[in-house]
Design a protein around this motif. Structure first.
Motif, PDB file in Angstrom:
ATOM      1  N   GLY A 121       2.288  -2.792  -3.499  1.00  0.00           N
ATOM      2  CA  GLY A 121       1.989  -2.657  -1.983  1.00  0.00           C
ATOM      3  C   GLY A 121       1.511  -1.690  -1.367  1.00  0.00           C
ATOM      4  N   HIS A 122       1.206  -0.873  -2.349  1.00  0.00           N
ATOM      5  CA  HIS A 122       0.481   0.539  -1.584  1.00  0.00           C
ATOM      6  C   HIS A 122      -0.688   0.670  -2.153  1.00  0.00           C
ATOM      7  N   THR A 123      -1.407  -0.397  -2.913  1.00  0.00           N
ATOM      8  CA  THR A 123      -2.772  -0.355  -3.209  1.00  0.00           C
ATOM      9  C   THR A 123      -3.712  -1.191  -2.548  1.00  0.00           C
ATOM     10  N   LYS A 124      -4.944  -0.718  -2.548  1.00  0.00           N
ATOM     11  CA  LYS A 124      -6.055  -1.699  -2.175  1.00  0.00           C
ATOM     12  C   LYS A 124      -6.253  -3.173  -2.775  1.00  0.00           C
ATOM     13  N   ALA A 160       1.489  -8.216   4.831  1.00  0.00           N
ATOM     14  CA  ALA A 160       0.210  -8.651   5.974  1.00  0.00           C
ATOM     15  C   ALA A 160      -0.348  -7.203   6.260  1.00  0.00           C
ATOM     16  N   ARG A 161       0.511  -6.319   6.724  1.00  0.00           N
ATOM     17  CA  ARG A 161       0.090  -5.116   7.311  1.00  0.00           C
ATOM     18  C   ARG A 161      -0.897  -4.337   6.402  1.00  0.00           C
ATOM     19  N   GLY A 162      -1.193  -4.473   5.062  1.00  0.00           N
ATOM     20  CA  GLY A 162      -1.892  -3.743   4.044  1.00  0.00           C
ATOM     21  C   GLY A 162      -3.060  -4.740   3.875  1.00  0.00           C
ATOM     22  N   THR A 163      -3.422  -5.794   4.121  1.00  0.00           N
ATOM     23  CA  THR A 163      -4.450  -6.654   3.636  1.00  0.00           C
ATOM     24  C   THR A 163      -5.717  -6.190   4.512  1.00  0.00           C
ATOM     25  N   GLY A 164      -6.798  -6.651   4.051  1.00  0.00           N
ATOM     26  CA  GLY A 164      -8.048  -6.181   4.664  1.00  0.00           C
ATOM     27  C   GLY A 164      -8.111  -6.278   6.106  1.00  0.00           C
ATOM     28  N   ASP A 165      -7.813  -7.333   6.664  1.00  0.00           N
ATOM     29  CA  ASP A 165      -7.827  -7.609   8.194  1.00  0.00           C
ATOM     30  C   ASP A 165      -6.507  -7.782   8.803  1.00  0.00           C
ATOM     31  N   GLY A 166      -5.417  -7.188   8.164  1.00  0.00           N
ATOM     32  CA  GLY A 166      -3.853  -7.314   8.467  1.00  0.00           C
ATOM     33  C   GLY A 166      -3.843  -6.375   9.546  1.00  0.00           C
ATOM     34  N   PHE A 187      11.442  -7.067   5.450  1.00  0.00           N
ATOM     35  CA  PHE A 187      10.884  -5.922   4.577  1.00  0.00           C
ATOM     36  C   PHE A 187       9.322  -5.978   5.077  1.00  0.00           C
ATOM     37  N   VAL A 188       9.012  -5.249   6.042  1.00  0.00           N
ATOM     38  CA  VAL A 188       7.609  -4.774   6.316  1.00  0.00           C
ATOM     39  C   VAL A 188       7.094  -3.731   5.319  1.00  0.00           C
ATOM     40  N   GLU A 189       6.092  -3.886   4.340  1.00  0.00           N
ATOM     41  CA  GLU A 189       5.578  -3.180   3.699  1.00  0.00           C
ATOM     42  C   GLU A 189       4.404  -2.507   4.474  1.00  0.00           C
ATOM     43  N   GLY A 190       4.203  -1.185   4.109  1.00  0.00           N
ATOM     44  CA  GLY A 190       3.119  -0.314   4.424  1.00  0.00           C
ATOM     45  C   GLY A 190       2.851   0.118   5.992  1.00  0.00           C
ATOM     46  N   PRO A 191       3.958   0.299   6.767  1.00  0.00           N
ATOM     47  CA  PRO A 191       3.719   0.791   7.923  1.00  0.00           C
ATOM     48  C   PRO A 191       2.937   2.360   7.738  1.00  0.00           C
ATOM     49  N   TYR A 210      13.244  -0.301   4.327  1.00  0.00           N
ATOM     50  CA  TYR A 210      12.061   0.706   4.372  1.00  0.00           C
ATOM     51  C   TYR A 210      11.666   1.276   2.914  1.00  0.00           C
ATOM     52  N   ASN A 211      10.473   1.163   2.383  1.00  0.00           N
ATOM     53  CA  ASN A 211      10.064   1.301   1.067  1.00  0.00           C
ATOM     54  C   ASN A 211       9.654   2.761   1.160  1.00  0.00           C
ATOM     55  N   PHE A 212      10.300   3.817   0.622  1.00  0.00           N
ATOM     56  CA  PHE A 212       9.917   4.973   0.704  1.00  0.00           C
ATOM     57  C   PHE A 212       9.083   5.613  -0.701  1.00  0.00           C
ATOM     58  N   VAL A 213       8.001   5.403  -0.687  1.00  0.00           N
ATOM     59  CA  VAL A 213       7.034   5.728  -1.779  1.00  0.00           C
ATOM     60  C   VAL A 213       6.547   7.213  -1.827  1.00  0.00           C
ATOM     61  N   GLY A 214       6.667   7.926  -0.829  1.00  0.00           N
ATOM     62  CA  GLY A 214       6.087   9.196  -0.927  1.00  0.00           C
ATOM     63  C   GLY A 214       4.858   9.289  -1.064  1.00  0.00           C
ATOM     64  N   GLU A 215       3.953  10.362  -1.730  1.00  0.00           N
ATOM     65  CA  GLU A 215       2.908  10.609  -1.619  1.00  0.00           C
ATOM     66  C   GLU A 215       1.937   9.595  -2.578  1.00  0.00           C
ATOM     67  N   THR A 216       2.530   8.765  -3.137  1.00  0.00           N
ATOM     68  CA  THR A 216       1.782   7.474  -4.095  1.00  0.00           C
ATOM     69  C   THR A 216       1.533   6.351  -2.948  1.00  0.00           C
ATOM     70  N   GLY A 217       1.909   6.453  -1.851  1.00  0.00           N
ATOM     71  CA  GLY A 217       1.501   5.386  -1.096  1.00  0.00           C
ATOM     72  C   GLY A 217       0.984   5.609   0.426  1.00  0.00           C
ATOM     73  N   THR A 218       1.084   4.490   1.217  1.00  0.00           N
ATOM     74  CA  THR A 218       0.248   4.754   2.585  1.00  0.00           C
ATOM     75  C   THR A 218       1.570   5.074   3.778  1.00  0.00           C
ATOM     76  N   SER A 219       2.704   4.722   3.515  1.00  0.00           N
ATOM     77  CA  SER A 219       3.833   5.011   4.222  1.00  0.00           C
ATOM     78  C   SER A 219       4.031   6.433   4.397  1.00  0.00           C
TER      79      SER A 219
END
Length: 315
Positions: A121-124, A160-166, A187-191, A210-219
């Motif tokens: 959920g934190h990759t393109k 949905a937040r992380g899709t191309g047109d999300g 669970f809303v991924e990627g704010p 909340y998904n706390f991924v740190g520097e490997t993600g977009t949140s």
């Protein structure tokens, strides 16, 4: 058998944010349990990487995930929140997926609305299925929960937040519709920043992850009191154990290449400094020896007389 769903629901009903460290196998789970947490999270990314050697891009299968979750929950004494990816198919596949996780005895799962194959959920490159189809999958999961294990906690995730047109608005709409369909937690991924987190907390009508991924993600990095004040109930640190394992093993093996004996001494010293007893004690040998005393003939105890090794017999 402990009803870990009921335990988890009780902890969710209490005040305070539920912090769940991420683990990828029973060993890392045992360490997290020994340190002391009220719940533990099984990461999909770490499971895929540790079990198959492949990244979180749809390579791991449901049986592999179920097996790992079963072994982790067996090893720990607190509820496991397990990644169930996108349910491994459509709504009919979700029925079996949820049944299998319930049989595994875990406290909760989360299901996401990605297409197949899914990805972290934190990759393109992520895509989500149509909203109506996604709601149907959550409704199917909720019906299985109600029929088989009413205390089982169902977490519904949207990417949905992380899709191309999300958009964040689309993610919030989906989160609320998932809750209406029977999910216990959204669970809303990627704010992408704190303002988006505040918006999610304000607009989603139910408990939140909340998904706390740190520097490997977009949140963003954010302090826990802020998350709690915005209405979040669970915070996952999904790849904490996986990153720690990679970093430590890489460092240790680099030292081994230079001087194996010195490196092994340092590893032993670092382990001995931890409050877990000997390695064999932590692994569970005293319990095995106690089982032998209970269930095997008395003459089986003779193997310990005069043998060499750590003395792990229970008194």
């Amino acid at each position: 058998m402990t009803d870990y769903g009921a335990v988890l629901r009780e902890r969710l009903d209490s005040d305070g944010l539920l912090v769940c460290p991420g683990v990828h196998d029973p060993l890392t789970a045992a360490v997290a349990d020994a340190v002391g947490f009220d719940a533990i999270y099984m990461t999909g990314y770490g499971t895929s990487l540790s079990k198959t050697g492949y990244p979180d891009a749809g390579f791991i299968t449901m049986p592999e995930m179920i097996s790992n979750a079963t072994n982790i929950q067996e090893r720990i004494d607190v509820p496991l929140v397990a990644d169930a990816d996108n349910g491994y198919g459509n709504a009919t596949n979700v029925v079996r997926t949820v049944r299998e996780y319930i049989k595994a005895g875990v406290g909760a799962i989360h299901l996401e609305d990605q297409t197949f194959p899914k990805r972290c959920g934190h990759t393109k490159g992520r895509r989500v299925i149509p909203r109506e189809e996604a709601v149907g999958k959550i409704a199917a999961a909720a019906d299985v929960r109600d029929d088989r294990a009413p205390n089982f906690v169902l977490i519904a995730r949207t990417d949905a937040r992380g899709t191309g047109d999300g958009s964040l608005d689309e993610a919030i709409i989906r989160a609320n519709e998932f809750l209406e369909a029977g999910a216990d937690v959204a669970f809303v991924e990627g704010p992408t920043d704190e303002s988006e987190l505040e918006h999610v907390g304000r607009e989603v009508d139910g408990p939140l992850v909340y998904n706390f991924v740190g520097e490997t993600g977009t949140s963003p990095y954010v302090d826990l009191p802020s998350l709690e004040s915005w209405g979040f109930d669970i915070v996952l640190f999904p790849i904490a154990a996986t990153l720690s394992t990679i970093a430590n093993v890489y460092s240790d093996f680099s030292d081994f290449a230079d001087d194996p004996v010195a490196a092994m001494r340092r590893i032993d010293e670092n382990f001995d400094a931890q409050p877990v007893g000997s390695f064999h004690e932590f692994a569970g040998f005293p319990e095995v020896i106690e089982w032998e005393r209970q269930y095997l003939p008395d003459e089986e105890q003779d193997k310990y007389e005069g043998s060499l090794g750590d003395d792990l017999e229970s008194d």
